[in-house]
Design a protein around this motif. Structure first.
Motif, PDB file in Angstrom:
ATOM      1  N   UNK A  39       0.987  22.114 -22.280  1.00 16.37           N
ATOM      2  CA  UNK A  39       1.782  23.293 -22.628  1.00 16.37           C
ATOM      3  C   UNK A  39       1.650  24.399 -21.587  1.00 16.37           C
ATOM      4  N   UNK A  40       0.510  24.425 -20.894  1.00 17.45           N
ATOM      5  CA  UNK A  40       0.296  25.447 -19.884  1.00 17.45           C
ATOM      6  C   UNK A  40      -0.266  26.748 -20.430  1.00 17.45           C
ATOM      7  N   UNK A  41      -0.779  26.716 -21.651  1.00 17.25           N
ATOM      8  CA  UNK A  41      -1.342  27.924 -22.238  1.00 17.25           C
ATOM      9  C   UNK A  41      -2.570  27.576 -23.071  1.00 17.25           C
ATOM     10  N   UNK A  42      -3.515  28.489 -23.090  1.00 15.96           N
ATOM     11  CA  UNK A  42      -4.736  28.282 -23.851  1.00 15.96           C
ATOM     12  C   UNK A  42      -4.469  28.384 -25.352  1.00 15.96           C
ATOM     13  N   UNK A  43      -3.489  29.174 -25.712  1.00 12.14           N
ATOM     14  CA  UNK A  43      -3.127  29.304 -27.128  1.00 12.14           C
ATOM     15  C   UNK A  43      -4.283  29.822 -27.962  1.00 12.14           C
ATOM     16  N   UNK A  44      -4.572  29.144 -29.062  1.00 13.58           N
ATOM     17  CA  UNK A  44      -5.624  29.605 -29.972  1.00 13.58           C
ATOM     18  C   UNK A  44      -6.975  28.950 -29.687  1.00 13.58           C
ATOM     19  N   UNK A  45      -7.080  28.187 -28.604  1.00 12.56           N
ATOM     20  CA  UNK A  45      -8.354  27.553 -28.262  1.00 12.56           C
ATOM     21  C   UNK A  45      -9.380  28.609 -27.856  1.00 12.56           C
ATOM     22  N   UNK A  46     -10.604  28.435 -28.327  1.00 11.79           N
ATOM     23  CA  UNK A  46     -11.692  29.338 -27.980  1.00 11.79           C
ATOM     24  C   UNK A  46     -12.615  28.624 -26.993  1.00 11.79           C
ATOM     25  N   UNK A  47     -12.615  29.017 -25.721  1.00 11.10           N
ATOM     26  CA  UNK A  47     -13.430  28.315 -24.730  1.00 11.10           C
ATOM     27  C   UNK A  47     -14.902  28.743 -24.700  1.00 11.10           C
ATOM     28  N   UNK A  48     -15.288  29.721 -25.473  1.00 15.05           N
ATOM     29  CA  UNK A  48     -16.668  30.208 -25.440  1.00 15.05           C
ATOM     30  C   UNK A  48     -17.697  29.115 -25.723  1.00 15.05           C
ATOM     31  N   UNK A  49     -17.498  28.242 -26.725  1.00 11.35           N
ATOM     32  CA  UNK A  49     -18.494  27.187 -26.959  1.00 11.35           C
ATOM     33  C   UNK A  49     -18.674  26.235 -25.783  1.00 11.35           C
ATOM     34  N   UNK A  50     -17.673  26.111 -24.942  1.00 13.02           N
ATOM     35  CA  UNK A  50     -17.777  25.190 -23.815  1.00 13.02           C
ATOM     36  C   UNK A  50     -18.782  25.694 -22.791  1.00 13.02           C
ATOM     37  N   UNK A  51     -18.886  27.000 -22.629  1.00 14.19           N
ATOM     38  CA  UNK A  51     -19.901  27.555 -21.727  1.00 14.19           C
ATOM     39  C   UNK A  51     -21.297  27.272 -22.283  1.00 14.19           C
ATOM     40  N   UNK A  52     -21.444  27.435 -23.595  1.00 13.29           N
ATOM     41  CA  UNK A  52     -22.732  27.130 -24.229  1.00 13.29           C
ATOM     42  C   UNK A  52     -23.045  25.637 -24.113  1.00 13.29           C
ATOM     43  N   UNK A  53     -22.023  24.822 -24.186  1.00 14.14           N
ATOM     44  CA  UNK A  53     -22.198  23.372 -24.064  1.00 14.14           C
ATOM     45  C   UNK A  53     -22.746  23.014 -22.681  1.00 14.14           C
ATOM     46  N   UNK A  54     -22.270  23.697 -21.657  1.00 17.13           N
ATOM     47  CA  UNK A  54     -22.761  23.453 -20.299  1.00 17.13           C
ATOM     48  C   UNK A  54     -24.245  23.786 -20.199  1.00 17.13           C
ATOM     49  N   UNK A  55     -24.628  24.935 -20.713  1.00 19.44           N
ATOM     50  CA  UNK A  55     -26.039  25.323 -20.686  1.00 19.44           C
ATOM     51  C   UNK A  55     -26.912  24.398 -21.520  1.00 19.44           C
ATOM     52  N   UNK A  56     -26.421  24.030 -22.699  1.00 16.81           N
ATOM     53  CA  UNK A  56     -27.159  23.132 -23.581  1.00 16.81           C
ATOM     54  C   UNK A  56     -27.424  21.791 -22.909  1.00 16.81           C
ATOM     55  N   UNK A  57     -26.387  21.188 -22.381  1.00 19.27           N
ATOM     56  CA  UNK A  57     -26.529  19.871 -21.749  1.00 19.27           C
ATOM     57  C   UNK A  57     -27.415  19.952 -20.506  1.00 19.27           C
ATOM     58  N   UNK A  58     -27.284  21.031 -19.735  1.00 17.70           N
ATOM     59  CA  UNK A  58     -28.128  21.194 -18.546  1.00 17.70           C
ATOM     60  C   UNK A  58     -29.599  21.248 -18.931  1.00 17.70           C
ATOM     61  N   UNK A  59     -29.904  22.001 -19.957  1.00 15.21           N
ATOM     62  CA  UNK A  59     -31.287  22.116 -20.415  1.00 15.21           C
ATOM     63  C   UNK A  59     -31.853  20.796 -20.898  1.00 15.21           C
ATOM     64  N   UNK A  60     -31.072  20.085 -21.691  1.00 11.83           N
ATOM     65  CA  UNK A  60     -31.554  18.795 -22.200  1.00 11.83           C
ATOM     66  C   UNK A  60     -31.697  17.759 -21.089  1.00 11.83           C
ATOM     67  N   UNK A  61     -30.820  17.803 -20.093  1.00 12.52           N
ATOM     68  CA  UNK A  61     -30.937  16.866 -18.968  1.00 12.52           C
ATOM     69  C   UNK A  61     -32.214  17.155 -18.181  1.00 12.52           C
ATOM     70  N   UNK A  62     -32.493  18.425 -17.940  1.00 19.16           N
ATOM     71  CA  UNK A  62     -33.730  18.791 -17.240  1.00 19.16           C
ATOM     72  C   UNK A  62     -34.945  18.313 -18.034  1.00 19.16           C
ATOM     73  N   UNK A  63     -34.906  18.501 -19.343  1.00 14.76           N
ATOM     74  CA  UNK A  63     -36.018  18.065 -20.197  1.00 14.76           C
ATOM     75  C   UNK A  63     -36.159  16.542 -20.187  1.00 14.76           C
ATOM     76  N   UNK A  64     -35.011  15.839 -20.153  1.00 12.69           N
ATOM     77  CA  UNK A  64     -35.075  14.372 -20.139  1.00 12.69           C
ATOM     78  C   UNK A  64     -35.745  13.855 -18.873  1.00 12.69           C
ATOM     79  N   UNK A  65     -35.556  14.559 -17.755  1.00 14.03           N
ATOM     80  CA  UNK A  65     -36.255  14.176 -16.525  1.00 14.03           C
ATOM     81  C   UNK A  65     -37.760  14.396 -16.659  1.00 14.03           C
ATOM     82  N   UNK A  66     -38.116  15.516 -17.293  1.00 15.58           N
ATOM     83  CA  UNK A  66     -39.546  15.813 -17.431  1.00 15.58           C
ATOM     84  C   UNK A  66     -40.272  14.778 -18.285  1.00 15.58           C
ATOM     85  N   UNK A  67     -39.637  14.365 -19.377  1.00 18.26           N
ATOM     86  CA  UNK A  67     -40.302  13.404 -20.265  1.00 18.26           C
ATOM     87  C   UNK A  67     -39.888  11.965 -19.974  1.00 18.26           C
TER      88      UNK A  67
END
Length: 157
Positions: A39-67
């Motif tokens: 459609x070419x528009x964000x519309x009613x989508x809220x992208x804020x959780x996606x930024x948190x998802x990036x941080x969450x996954x990064x943290x867990x990946x770092x932890x997975x390397x440690x353990x």
């Protein structure tokens, strides 16, 4: 040494199910973002959780390397890649939304300017030049151009 059923379930089956469910959860917004991109528009989508998802996954990946836990890594690595794509898509769509709004505003301003010019031309304004400066019917359009542009800018603001 043979593994018991309990060890197999706790050490392999449950972590594998966790990987599957985590990746299904991370993939949930995929279809909505694809539709928004079409459609070419964000519309009613809220992208804020996606930024948190990036941080969450990064943290867990770092932890997975440690353990040194592959299940933890594979539960979050696809989510990190997907979250980067989701965020880049959101940036693209947000930029497109702003670009479309700006283009509409500029088009409206150009049309209003053309309409004012046509009205003045139809009323005989702009056909001859006058040094009176009173804005009367003999004043040229060029003399009024700065005033018209200032009025349009004040209306936009």
């Amino acid at each position: 040494m043979m593994l018991t059923t309990q060890e197999i379930i706790l050490e392999y089956v449950c972590p594998l199910l966790g990987c599957i469910f985590a990746n299904m959860m991370f993939a949930a917004p995929y279809k909505a973002v694809r539709e928004a991109l079409a459609k070419g528009t964000l519309g009613s989508l809220n992208p804020t959780p996606w930024a948190a998802m990036t941080g969450n996954c990064s943290g867990w990946i770092a932890y997975s390397y440690l353990i040194k836990n592959q299940f933890l890594f594979w539960a979050n690595a696809p989510g990190l890649l997907l979250s980067v794509w989701l965020n880049m898509s959101a940036v693209k769509l947000q930029y497109c939304d702003n670009l479309h709004k700006l283009a509409k505003t500029n088009l409206l301003l150009a049309l209003e300017k053309k309409e004012i010019y046509l009205r003045q031309s139809m009323n005989g304004i702009g056909t001859t030049s006058s040094s009176r400066g009173d804005g009367g019917p003999h004043e040229s359009f060029d003399d009024n151009k700065d005033t018209v542009e200032a009025q349009q800018q004040s209306e936009v603001i």
